[in-house]
Design a protein around this motif. Structure first.
Motif, PDB file in Angstrom:
ATOM      1  N   PHE A  29       0.800  -1.217   0.000  1.00  0.00           N
ATOM      2  CA  PHE A  29       0.000   0.000   0.000  1.00  0.00           C
ATOM      3  C   PHE A  29       0.841   1.279   0.000  1.00  0.00           C
ATOM      4  CE2 PHE A  29      -3.697  -2.591   0.661  1.00  0.00           C
ATOM      5  CZ  PHE A  29      -4.739  -1.826   0.162  1.00  0.00           C
ATOM      6  N   ILE A  30       2.065   1.236   0.498  1.00  0.00           N
ATOM      7  CA  ILE A  30       2.864   2.467   0.473  1.00  0.00           C
ATOM      8  C   ILE A  30       3.641   2.617  -0.827  1.00  0.00           C
ATOM      9  CG2 ILE A  30       3.036   2.579   2.985  1.00  0.00           C
ATOM     10  CD1 ILE A  30       5.920   1.618   2.763  1.00  0.00           C
ATOM     11  N   ALA A  31       3.762   1.549  -1.603  1.00  0.00           N
ATOM     12  CA  ALA A  31       4.467   1.639  -2.892  1.00  0.00           C
ATOM     13  C   ALA A  31       3.704   0.842  -3.952  1.00  0.00           C
ATOM     14  CB  ALA A  31       5.898   1.136  -2.750  1.00  0.00           C
ATOM     15  N   PRO A  32       2.434   1.193  -4.215  1.00  0.00           N
ATOM     16  CA  PRO A  32       1.583   0.354  -5.056  1.00  0.00           C
ATOM     17  C   PRO A  32       1.909   0.411  -6.544  1.00  0.00           C
ATOM     18  CG  PRO A  32       0.414   2.354  -4.460  1.00  0.00           C
ATOM     19  CD  PRO A  32       1.707   2.350  -3.677  1.00  0.00           C
ATOM     20  N   TRP A  33       2.773   1.321  -6.940  1.00  0.00           N
ATOM     21  CA  TRP A  33       3.140   1.446  -8.354  1.00  0.00           C
ATOM     22  C   TRP A  33       4.172   0.412  -8.788  1.00  0.00           C
ATOM     23  CZ3 TRP A  33       3.039   5.566  -4.875  1.00  0.00           C
ATOM     24  CH2 TRP A  33       4.200   5.740  -4.126  1.00  0.00           C
ATOM     25  N   HIS A  34       4.692  -0.360  -7.847  1.00  0.00           N
ATOM     26  CA  HIS A  34       5.690  -1.380  -8.164  1.00  0.00           C
ATOM     27  C   HIS A  34       5.037  -2.737  -8.414  1.00  0.00           C
ATOM     28  CE1 HIS A  34       9.281   0.981  -7.532  1.00  0.00           C
ATOM     29  NE2 HIS A  34       8.815   1.410  -6.374  1.00  0.00           N
ATOM     30  N   THR A  35       5.793  -3.626  -9.026  1.00  0.00           N
ATOM     31  CA  THR A  35       5.372  -5.016  -9.167  1.00  0.00           C
ATOM     32  C   THR A  35       5.747  -5.794  -7.908  1.00  0.00           C
ATOM     33  OG1 THR A  35       7.460  -5.773 -10.114  1.00  0.00           O
ATOM     34  CG2 THR A  35       5.817  -4.869 -11.651  1.00  0.00           C
ATOM     35  N   ALA A  36       5.171  -6.993  -7.787  1.00  0.00           N
ATOM     36  CA  ALA A  36       5.518  -7.842  -6.652  1.00  0.00           C
ATOM     37  C   ALA A  36       7.004  -8.174  -6.645  1.00  0.00           C
ATOM     38  CB  ALA A  36       4.671  -9.126  -6.686  1.00  0.00           C
ATOM     39  N   ALA A  37       7.571  -8.402  -7.833  1.00  0.00           N
ATOM     40  CA  ALA A  37       9.003  -8.714  -7.908  1.00  0.00           C
ATOM     41  C   ALA A  37       9.841  -7.537  -7.437  1.00  0.00           C
ATOM     42  CB  ALA A  37       9.377  -9.102  -9.341  1.00  0.00           C
ATOM     43  N   GLU A  38       9.426  -6.316  -7.780  1.00  0.00           N
ATOM     44  CA  GLU A  38      10.183  -5.127  -7.378  1.00  0.00           C
ATOM     45  C   GLU A  38      10.093  -4.892  -5.875  1.00  0.00           C
ATOM     46  OE1 GLU A  38       9.810  -2.473 -11.478  1.00  0.00           O
ATOM     47  OE2 GLU A  38       8.208  -2.398  -9.974  1.00  0.00           O
ATOM     48  N   LEU A  39       9.010  -5.320  -5.248  1.00  0.00           N
ATOM     49  CA  LEU A  39       8.826  -5.103  -3.811  1.00  0.00           C
ATOM     50  C   LEU A  39       9.399  -6.232  -2.952  1.00  0.00           C
ATOM     51  CD1 LEU A  39       5.196  -3.672  -3.696  1.00  0.00           C
ATOM     52  CD2 LEU A  39       7.354  -2.426  -3.491  1.00  0.00           C
ATOM     53  N   ARG A  40       9.934  -7.249  -3.601  1.00  0.00           N
ATOM     54  CA  ARG A  40      10.397  -8.436  -2.883  1.00  0.00           C
ATOM     55  C   ARG A  40      11.457  -8.096  -1.830  1.00  0.00           C
ATOM     56  NH1 ARG A  40      11.952 -14.167  -4.278  1.00  0.00           N
ATOM     57  NH2 ARG A  40      14.097 -14.459  -3.588  1.00  0.00           N
ATOM     58  N   ILE A  41      12.486  -7.350  -2.196  1.00  0.00           N
ATOM     59  CA  ILE A  41      13.552  -7.045  -1.236  1.00  0.00           C
ATOM     60  C   ILE A  41      13.014  -6.171  -0.109  1.00  0.00           C
ATOM     61  CG2 ILE A  41      15.785  -5.917  -0.902  1.00  0.00           C
ATOM     62  CD1 ILE A  41      16.531  -6.715  -3.725  1.00  0.00           C
ATOM     63  N   THR A  42      12.186  -5.189  -0.446  1.00  0.00           N
ATOM     64  CA  THR A  42      11.627  -4.308   0.580  1.00  0.00           C
ATOM     65  C   THR A  42      10.829  -5.111   1.601  1.00  0.00           C
ATOM     66  OG1 THR A  42      11.433  -2.577  -1.107  1.00  0.00           O
ATOM     67  CG2 THR A  42      10.250  -2.239   0.955  1.00  0.00           C
ATOM     68  N   THR A  43       9.957  -5.972   1.115  1.00  0.00           N
ATOM     69  CA  THR A  43       9.106  -6.748   2.016  1.00  0.00           C
ATOM     70  C   THR A  43       9.935  -7.672   2.896  1.00  0.00           C
ATOM     71  OG1 THR A  43       7.386  -6.684   0.310  1.00  0.00           O
ATOM     72  CG2 THR A  43       7.084  -8.254   2.093  1.00  0.00           C
ATOM     73  N   ARG A  44      10.928  -8.311   2.318  1.00  0.00           N
ATOM     74  CA  ARG A  44      11.796  -9.186   3.113  1.00  0.00           C
ATOM     75  C   ARG A  44      12.598  -8.395   4.145  1.00  0.00           C
ATOM     76  NH1 ARG A  44      14.357 -14.144  -0.310  1.00  0.00           N
ATOM     77  NH2 ARG A  44      12.403 -15.086  -0.989  1.00  0.00           N
ATOM     78  N   THR A  45      12.972  -7.173   3.797  1.00  0.00           N
ATOM     79  CA  THR A  45      13.731  -6.358   4.746  1.00  0.00           C
ATOM     80  C   THR A  45      12.864  -5.960   5.933  1.00  0.00           C
ATOM     81  OG1 THR A  45      15.143  -5.531   2.967  1.00  0.00           O
ATOM     82  CG2 THR A  45      15.097  -4.257   5.010  1.00  0.00           C
ATOM     83  N   VAL A  46      11.595  -5.625   5.687  1.00  0.00           N
ATOM     84  CA  VAL A  46      10.695  -5.320   6.805  1.00  0.00           C
ATOM     85  C   VAL A  46      10.597  -6.523   7.743  1.00  0.00           C
ATOM     86  CG1 VAL A  46       8.344  -4.714   7.474  1.00  0.00           C
ATOM     87  CG2 VAL A  46       9.370  -3.638   5.465  1.00  0.00           C
ATOM     88  N   LEU A  47      10.450  -7.718   7.187  1.00  0.00           N
ATOM     89  CA  LEU A  47      10.387  -8.914   8.026  1.00  0.00           C
ATOM     90  C   LEU A  47      11.687  -9.098   8.800  1.00  0.00           C
ATOM     91  CD1 LEU A  47       8.748 -11.414   8.877  1.00  0.00           C
ATOM     92  CD2 LEU A  47       9.829 -12.646   6.975  1.00  0.00           C
ATOM     93  N   TRP A  48      12.826  -8.838   8.158  1.00  0.00           N
ATOM     94  CA  TRP A  48      14.110  -8.949   8.853  1.00  0.00           C
ATOM     95  C   TRP A  48      14.172  -7.980  10.037  1.00  0.00           C
ATOM     96  CZ3 TRP A  48      18.165  -5.806  10.193  1.00  0.00           C
ATOM     97  CH2 TRP A  48      19.303  -6.459  10.699  1.00  0.00           C
ATOM     98  N   VAL A  49      13.642  -6.776   9.865  1.00  0.00           N
ATOM     99  CA  VAL A  49      13.638  -5.800  10.960  1.00  0.00           C
ATOM    100  C   VAL A  49      12.837  -6.335  12.145  1.00  0.00           C
ATOM    101  CG1 VAL A  49      12.793  -3.514  11.650  1.00  0.00           C
ATOM    102  CG2 VAL A  49      14.074  -3.776   9.515  1.00  0.00           C
ATOM    103  N   PHE A  50      11.697  -6.973  11.877  1.00  0.00           N
ATOM    104  CA  PHE A  50      10.933  -7.586  12.966  1.00  0.00           C
ATOM    105  C   PHE A  50      11.755  -8.674  13.664  1.00  0.00           C
ATOM    106  CE2 PHE A  50       7.237  -5.531  11.151  1.00  0.00           C
ATOM    107  CZ  PHE A  50       6.418  -5.322  12.248  1.00  0.00           C
ATOM    108  N   ALA A  51      12.467  -9.469  12.884  1.00  0.00           N
ATOM    109  CA  ALA A  51      13.297 -10.522  13.483  1.00  0.00           C
ATOM    110  C   ALA A  51      14.414  -9.924  14.334  1.00  0.00           C
ATOM    111  CB  ALA A  51      13.886 -11.413  12.381  1.00  0.00           C
ATOM    112  N   ALA A  52      15.028  -8.851  13.851  1.00  0.00           N
ATOM    113  CA  ALA A  52      16.091  -8.196  14.618  1.00  0.00           C
ATOM    114  C   ALA A  52      15.541  -7.617  15.915  1.00  0.00           C
ATOM    115  CB  ALA A  52      16.743  -7.103  13.771  1.00  0.00           C
ATOM    116  N   ASP A  53      14.362  -7.007  15.832  1.00  0.00           N
ATOM    117  CA  ASP A  53      13.737  -6.451  17.028  1.00  0.00           C
ATOM    118  C   ASP A  53      13.489  -7.543  18.059  1.00  0.00           C
ATOM    119  OD1 ASP A  53      12.285  -4.183  18.365  1.00  0.00           O
ATOM    120  OD2 ASP A  53      10.602  -5.545  18.150  1.00  0.00           O
ATOM    121  N   TRP A  54      13.005  -8.695  17.611  1.00  0.00           N
ATOM    122  CA  TRP A  54      12.741  -9.809  18.529  1.00  0.00           C
ATOM    123  C   TRP A  54      14.029 -10.328  19.156  1.00  0.00           C
ATOM    124  CZ3 TRP A  54       8.573 -11.464  20.874  1.00  0.00           C
ATOM    125  CH2 TRP A  54       8.562 -12.729  21.457  1.00  0.00           C
ATOM    126  N   GLN A  55      15.076 -10.450  18.346  1.00  0.00           N
ATOM    127  CA  GLN A  55      16.350 -10.957  18.855  1.00  0.00           C
ATOM    128  C   GLN A  55      16.925 -10.038  19.929  1.00  0.00           C
ATOM    129  OE1 GLN A  55      18.379 -13.806  17.729  1.00  0.00           O
ATOM    130  NE2 GLN A  55      16.370 -14.460  16.994  1.00  0.00           N
TER     131      GLN A  55
END
Length: 305
Positions: A62-88
């Motif tokens: 929703f914050i970058a809807p002009w991109h394709t799913a492939a283009e958003l892949r790294i961004t989405t994975r990075t957000v998940l990594w941030v959650f993992a880092a926060d938990w650790q």
């Protein structure tokens, strides 16, 4: 007598566009399911439930809807990594040494090292680094990416200290005041996600504005910090998290600061839009989406008993 005719759509259909964005989120969720399956040691805690994966993919779509799913892949994975880092750092680290080990491992990976065996957070970061390295701009912008990672990790370590170390006998304080707390908002990871997103997806015009974009994004990051805190103070109290409401005598101070920071960010983004309209919109949508999302839900699932 016949019923009313089906209305004729004469312009862009907003519902169809929302459906397309939701489909981007679905693609993102399925990709994140693959990530969590490949790194079960990072995501076996109860708060990493299916709804968290869905929320992560949805916010990026929703914050970058002009991109394709492939283009958003790294961004989405990075957000998940941030959650993992926060938990650790916030919940699994039991000592200063534990926190410093996470920071050391991750910065070594950012500098090109292989992740040490058994360091699963560093291992996932190495996957992100290697995927980002396929983007031509990463070679020259890697120091900026590394700096944002270092800022995030240093801020996360600082907050761990605030929550866990004894009160300073000289000052009588352990917790920061509101100003210092907001200066530490890099611990949210928002700026690190932004720089990753822009390097992964940005054209040369965008990348030429990277310093100004990061400055504007840091202002938005402070807004998001307070929006999050006002919405999740009950969970933060239960989990032992630091929250802006713990640092003031009157909650009205936090509401007033949020209004002030939001007005300032909106003004900064309006000026930025003259030069970089799409990325100014990306940051604007972060504020709007987060404000709407936290009216109803939270990212984290229920904590283990």
């Amino acid at each position: 007598m016949t019923g009313a005719p089906w209305p004729v759509q004469t312009g862009p259909d907003p519902v169809a566009e929302q459906g397309r964005v939701c489909a981007l989120a679905v693609r993102g969720v399925r990709d994140l399911q693959g990530v969590t399956a490949a790194h079960p040691e990072l995501f076996d805690a109860a708060p990493f439930d299916p709804a968290l994966l869905s929320s992560v993919a949805t916010v990026v779509a929703f914050i970058a809807p002009w991109h394709t799913a492939a283009e958003l892949r790294i961004t989405t994975r990075t957000v998940l990594w941030v959650f993992a880092a926060d938990w650790q750092i916030d919940y699994l680290a039991r000592s200063v040494d534990d926190v410093r080990q996470v920071v050391t491992d991750c910065l070594a990976v950012a500098d090109g090292a292989a992740p040490p065996p058994g360091r699963h957070l560093a291992g996932l970061l190495a996957d992100l680094r290697d995927e980002l390295a396929t983007v031509p701009a990463f070679a020259r912008l890697r120091p900026i990416w590394r700096d944002e990672l270092a800022r995030m990790l240093a801020a996360a370590a600082r907050e761990w200290d605030w929550k866990n170390l004894p009160t300073d006998p000289t000052t009588g304080r352990r917790l920061p005041d509101l100003d210092r707390y907001l200066e530490n908002a890099d611990n949210s990871g928002s700026s690190f996600v932004n720089v990753t997103h822009w390097i992964a997806t940005g054209d040369e015009k965008t990348l030429a504005q990277l310093t100004d974009l990061l400055d504007a994004g840091r202002g938005v990051q402070r807004v998001l910090r307070l929006v999050n805190d006002l919405a999740t103070h009950g969970r933060d109290a239960e989990w032992g998290d630091l929250n802006a409401l713990l640092l003031v005598d009157d909650p009205a101070q936090v509401h007033a600061r949020l209004a002030e920071l939001t007005t300032r960010s909106r003004g900064d983004l309006a000026a930025l839009a003259q030069r970089c309209p799409r990325q100014a919109d990306y940051l604007h949508r972060q504020i709007s989406f987060t404000g709407g999302f936290y009216q109803v839900s939270d990212f984290w699932g229920e904590r283990d008993e």
